[in-house]
Design a protein around this motif. Structure first.
Motif, PDB file in Angstrom:
ATOM      1  N   ARG A 212       2.452  11.731  -4.435  1.00 21.91           N
ATOM      2  CA  ARG A 212       2.128  11.623  -3.016  1.00 21.91           C
ATOM      3  C   ARG A 212       1.186  10.442  -2.809  1.00 21.91           C
ATOM      4  O   ARG A 212       0.279  10.218  -3.608  1.00 21.91           O
TER       5      ARG A 212
ATOM      6  N   LEU B 187       0.139   7.263   0.513  1.00 21.53           N
ATOM      7  CA  LEU B 187       0.488   6.502   1.695  1.00 21.53           C
ATOM      8  C   LEU B 187       0.926   5.100   1.306  1.00 21.53           C
ATOM      9  O   LEU B 187       0.450   4.533   0.321  1.00 21.53           O
TER      10      LEU B 187
ATOM     11  N   ASN C  18       8.049   8.388   3.309  1.00 17.61           N
ATOM     12  CA  ASN C  18       7.691   9.784   3.592  1.00 17.61           C
ATOM     13  C   ASN C  18       6.428  10.225   2.860  1.00 17.61           C
ATOM     14  O   ASN C  18       6.371  11.323   2.290  1.00 17.61           O
ATOM     15  N   SER C  19       5.416   9.363   2.872  1.00 17.60           N
ATOM     16  CA  SER C  19       4.130   9.652   2.207  1.00 17.60           C
ATOM     17  C   SER C  19       4.301   9.917   0.713  1.00 17.60           C
ATOM     18  O   SER C  19       3.550  10.694   0.119  1.00 17.60           O
TER      19      SER C  19
ATOM     20  N   GLN D 170       8.401   3.367  -1.363  1.00 15.85           N
ATOM     21  CA  GLN D 170       7.348   4.007  -0.566  1.00 15.85           C
ATOM     22  C   GLN D 170       7.981   4.548   0.712  1.00 15.85           C
ATOM     23  O   GLN D 170       8.329   3.788   1.608  1.00 15.85           O
TER      24      GLN D 170
END
Length: 301
Positions: free
Chosen positions: A108, A110, A140-141, A138
């Motif tokens: 996960r 950003l 969907n977060s 990168q």
């Protein structure tokens, strides 16, 4: 530091012969570093070699994968395709539409330009004894790193891992070849301009392909972690810590020398076939590294 590495070799087996092996590895490495640089890096451009022999990397755009493509390659990141978990996150085996097998690290996070810049730098590094970073994603977060897939797994899995393969495959000549290959990969990182310190060199991060050619994995991966380093289980922390030099454990000061220390611990495991956190003898209360250090101290008296 090469003399320290030779001393670690000698203590590991308690025989002068192994000191000769250490010297041989580093002697061959230093002799071949300039001669074989072109063939092993796949580059014939002499302009990439700096004034002091350091390789200056041309930073090119790297491949950006679509999440849909990665999902298809891993069957929607199914548990059957999950092959491990490391500091960066879960690792999946994937089959791309062009037939290429890849290892996909997922976590996960950003989207950031810093992440892309780091990927561009690391994906520009190519060497026969390094696992190649192919690209990134990168969406969907989530952040993904896509590497070449190395089929025979880590050296640690062959020595002492769960479901370990027959140790007979790792005969002494083959272990010596793996040691030399890993040394070449690490030395290439140190020859770059600017120099790249691995920071997480250990037996589990030395992989072997179908021909048992050693490939150093996760070079520069700590750069993605920033100040936050995933701790993992207490047993995993202990395993990782034993590969770290004292200045790294105490002050987090990574350097080429700390990489060489980690390489020394790797050699202990490779030559002894034992995990460094384990005791060398049933009645010993010392782990392998402590036992070597103690015997080196006794020999120095």
């Amino acid at each position: 530091m090469s003399s320290t590495l030779a001393a670690i070799f000698g203590g590991a087996a308690g025989a002068v012969a192994l000191v000769g092996i250490a010297i041989l590895i580093w002697f061959c490495l230093s002799r071949q570093r300039n001669v074989s640089r072109t063939s092993e890096t796949g580059s014939s451009d002499p302009s990439q070699v700096g004034r002091h022999g350091a390789i200056e990397l041309p930073i090119r755009d790297t491949r950006r994968f679509e999440m849909e493509e990665l999902s298809l390659a891993t069957k929607s990141f199914s548990d059957k395709n999950l092959i491990g978990e490391g500091k960066f996150g879960e690792v999946y085996k994937g089959l791309l539409q062009d037939g290429m097998l890849v290892a996909i690290k997922k976590r996960r996070g950003l989207a950031s330009q810093e992440f892309v810049d780091e990927v561009r730098y690391l994906s520009s590094i190519h060497h026969r004894n390094l696992v190649t970073l192919l690209g990134y994603c990168q969406e969907n977060s989530l952040q993904f790193l896509i590497y070449e897939y190395v089929p025979n797994g880590s050296v640690s899995s062959h020595l002492y891992g769960r479901g370990q393969q027959s140790q007979q495959k790792l005969e002494f000549k083959l272990r010596l070849s793996i040691a030399q290959g890993a040394a070449k990969g690490l030395a290439h990182l140190h020859s770059l301009s600017p120099r790249l310190v691995h920071k997480n060199f250990k037996t589990a991060n030395v992989l072997v392909d179908e021909n048992f050619i050693a490939k150093v994995a996760d070079a520069g991966l700590r750069n993605f972690l920033g100040r936050v380093d995933t701790a993992g289980s207490s047993s995993q922390v202990a395993t990782d810590e034993i590969f770290l030099a004292s200045e790294v454990r105490e002050f987090r000061r990574f350097s080429e020398k700390s990489d060489v220390y980690s390489f020394g611990v790797f050699l202990l495991e490779l030559l002894s076939g034992k995990e460094a956190t384990a005791s060398p003898f049933p009645d010993s209360n010392q782990n392998l590294v402590e036992w070597v250090k103690f015997n080196l101290y006794v020999l120095s008296l």
